[in-house]
Write a protein that holds these residues in place. Structure first.
Motif, mmCIF file in Angstrom:
data_model
loop_
_atom_site.group_PDB
_atom_site.id
_atom_site.type_symbol
_atom_site.label_atom_id
_atom_site.label_comp_id
_atom_site.label_asym_id
_atom_site.label_seq_id
_atom_site.Cartn_x
_atom_site.Cartn_y
_atom_site.Cartn_z
ATOM 1 N N UNK A 87 13.296 -7.880 -0.725
ATOM 2 C CA UNK A 87 12.372 -6.941 -1.380
ATOM 3 C C UNK A 87 10.954 -7.503 -1.428
ATOM 4 N N UNK A 88 9.990 -6.611 -1.304
ATOM 5 C CA UNK A 88 8.577 -6.994 -1.275
ATOM 6 C C UNK A 88 7.865 -6.366 -2.469
ATOM 7 N N UNK A 89 6.995 -7.138 -3.104
ATOM 8 C CA UNK A 89 6.173 -6.645 -4.210
ATOM 9 C C UNK A 89 4.705 -6.763 -3.803
ATOM 10 N N UNK A 90 3.999 -5.633 -3.805
ATOM 11 C CA UNK A 90 2.568 -5.600 -3.518
ATOM 12 C C UNK A 90 1.842 -5.309 -4.824
ATOM 13 N N UNK A 91 0.962 -6.221 -5.219
ATOM 14 C CA UNK A 91 0.335 -6.136 -6.537
ATOM 15 C C UNK A 91 -1.167 -5.872 -6.446
ATOM 16 N N UNK A 92 -1.692 -5.272 -7.492
ATOM 17 C CA UNK A 92 -3.136 -5.097 -7.653
ATOM 18 C C UNK A 92 -3.376 -4.668 -9.102
ATOM 19 N N UNK A 93 -4.636 -4.650 -9.500
ATOM 20 C CA UNK A 93 -4.936 -4.135 -10.848
ATOM 21 C C UNK A 93 -6.132 -3.199 -10.763
ATOM 22 N N UNK A 94 -6.144 -2.227 -11.674
ATOM 23 C CA UNK A 94 -7.180 -1.197 -11.627
ATOM 24 C C UNK A 94 -8.166 -1.286 -12.776
ATOM 25 N N UNK A 95 -8.062 -2.320 -13.598
ATOM 26 C CA UNK A 95 -9.084 -2.533 -14.615
ATOM 27 C C UNK A 95 -10.175 -3.446 -14.070
ATOM 28 N N UNK A 96 -11.328 -3.390 -14.690
ATOM 29 C CA UNK A 96 -12.470 -4.191 -14.255
ATOM 30 C C UNK A 96 -13.086 -4.896 -15.462
ATOM 31 N N UNK A 97 -13.926 -5.877 -15.163
ATOM 32 C CA UNK A 97 -14.600 -6.607 -16.234
ATOM 33 C C UNK A 97 -15.832 -5.828 -16.689
ATOM 34 N N UNK B 184 -0.355 6.344 4.730
ATOM 35 C CA UNK B 184 -0.383 6.527 6.181
ATOM 36 C C UNK B 184 0.997 6.323 6.796
ATOM 37 N N UNK B 185 1.718 5.304 6.342
ATOM 38 C CA UNK B 185 3.063 5.053 6.869
ATOM 39 C C UNK B 185 4.020 6.191 6.525
ATOM 40 N N UNK B 186 3.897 6.706 5.311
ATOM 41 C CA UNK B 186 4.740 7.841 4.924
ATOM 42 C C UNK B 186 4.442 9.064 5.794
ATOM 43 N N UNK B 187 3.167 9.268 6.100
ATOM 44 C CA UNK B 187 2.792 10.407 6.944
ATOM 45 C C UNK B 187 3.388 10.280 8.342
ATOM 46 N N UNK B 188 3.617 9.038 8.772
ATOM 47 C CA UNK B 188 4.241 8.796 10.081
ATOM 48 C C UNK B 188 5.759 8.823 10.018
ATOM 49 N N UNK B 189 6.315 9.024 8.820
ATOM 50 C CA UNK B 189 7.765 9.049 8.672
ATOM 51 C C UNK B 189 8.409 7.681 8.632
ATOM 52 N N UNK B 190 7.612 6.649 8.397
ATOM 53 C CA UNK B 190 8.141 5.284 8.378
ATOM 54 C C UNK B 190 8.937 5.024 7.102
ATOM 55 N N UNK B 191 10.039 4.299 7.255
ATOM 56 C CA UNK B 191 10.823 3.828 6.112
ATOM 57 C C UNK B 191 11.009 2.320 6.299
ATOM 58 N N UNK B 192 10.618 1.525 5.325
ATOM 59 C CA UNK B 192 10.731 0.072 5.488
ATOM 60 C C UNK B 192 12.188 -0.374 5.480
ATOM 61 N N UNK B 193 12.500 -1.490 6.134
ATOM 62 C CA UNK B 193 13.880 -1.980 6.133
ATOM 63 C C UNK B 193 14.312 -2.491 4.764
ATOM 64 N N UNK B 194 13.361 -2.953 3.963
ATOM 65 C CA UNK B 194 13.677 -3.446 2.628
ATOM 66 C C UNK B 194 13.000 -2.581 1.571
ATOM 67 N N UNK B 195 13.419 -2.728 0.334
ATOM 68 C CA UNK B 195 12.754 -2.033 -0.761
ATOM 69 C C UNK B 195 11.367 -2.641 -0.970
ATOM 70 N N UNK B 196 10.392 -1.773 -1.231
ATOM 71 C CA UNK B 196 9.027 -2.212 -1.482
ATOM 72 C C UNK B 196 8.612 -1.707 -2.863
ATOM 73 N N UNK B 197 8.002 -2.578 -3.641
ATOM 74 C CA UNK B 197 7.535 -2.234 -4.981
ATOM 75 C C UNK B 197 6.016 -2.388 -5.027
ATOM 76 N N UNK B 198 5.344 -1.391 -5.570
ATOM 77 C CA UNK B 198 3.904 -1.474 -5.811
ATOM 78 C C UNK B 198 3.722 -1.682 -7.305
ATOM 79 N N UNK B 199 3.136 -2.807 -7.664
ATOM 80 C CA UNK B 199 2.966 -3.168 -9.068
ATOM 81 C C UNK B 199 1.474 -3.165 -9.396
ATOM 82 N N UNK B 200 1.035 -2.168 -10.159
ATOM 83 C CA UNK B 200 -0.374 -2.035 -10.512
ATOM 84 C C UNK B 200 -0.541 -2.151 -12.022
#
Length: 205
Positions: free
Chosen positions: A77-87, A130-146
């Motif tokens: 499984x892959x976790x892609x992280x980011x945050x949307x708050x600013x200083x 973009x990947x979803x628009x191409x119909x792509x499905x990843x081989x593993x579960x992917x988590x977006x953590x914001x």
């Protein structure tokens, strides 16, 4: 071979994000409305991501998206992280453009959060959309953590990590924000280079 989908207008979308003042250190003054506005905005800008991925809210500021894979790589499984708050903005700083105007000029998007960290966040969302628009499905579960309170040592990311751990999810890869691509970042590194962080800073007394 089909050409991968790439939606035009990423600069305009980042500009919209920057115009929302998600300043976590000023929560008492501004309230939570800007943060909810940001959550609503990304739902509008990334409809496929919100349609195909499962979204959970953890604390008031944590967003956890789950992109279910094919099961071909269940142990990665892959976790892609980011945050949307600013200083906060220091009004004494010399800003080329107003910090929350999201001005697009000379091939760049200007504003508070363009680099830290709405820029990296939008890259993740653009790639998934973009990947979803191409119909792509990843081989593993992917988590977006914001998270929406990273700049104030908030608990959103901590709670998301606790939830994943409680579900027995051990990430194979966690990718979070890093350094920018800059000219000569170190005396012995000539030219442009991307700084890659492999650890997390801490506190020592």
């Amino acid at each position: 071979m089909t050409t991968p989908t790439v939606r035009p207008g990423i600069a305009e979308r980042l500009s919209q994000m920057i115009r929302i003042p998600t300043v976590s250190a000023e929560l008492d003054e501004r309230g939570s409305a800007p943060f909810e506005e940001f959550v609503t905005l990304i739902a509008e800008l990334y409809p496929l991501t919100h349609e195909k991925l499962t979204l959970e809210r953890h604390t008031d500021f944590g967003l956890l998206f789950h992109w279910q894979g094919t099961g071909a790589a269940p142990d990665r499984p892959v976790v892609l992280m980011a945050h949307y708050d600013v200083v906060p903005v220091d009004e004494s700083d010399a800003w080329t453009h107003p910090p929350f105007a999201g001005v697009i000029a000379d091939g760049s998007v200007y504003g508070r959060g363009a680099l830290d960290d709405k820029g990296p966040l939008i890259v993740v969302l653009e790639a998934v959309e973009n990947l979803l628009a191409d119909g792509f499905v990843p081989p593993q579960d992917v988590y977006l953590s914001f998270g929406g309170n990273e700049e104030t040592y908030g608990r959103a990311a901590e709670e998301i990590a606790r939830v994943l751990r409680g579900r027995g999810i051990v990430p194979w890869l966690v990718l979070d924000e890093g350094g920018a691509v800059v000219d000569a970042p170190l005396p012995f590194v000539p030219g442009r280079a991307a700084m890659i962080g492999v650890g997390e800073k801490g506190v020592m007394t």
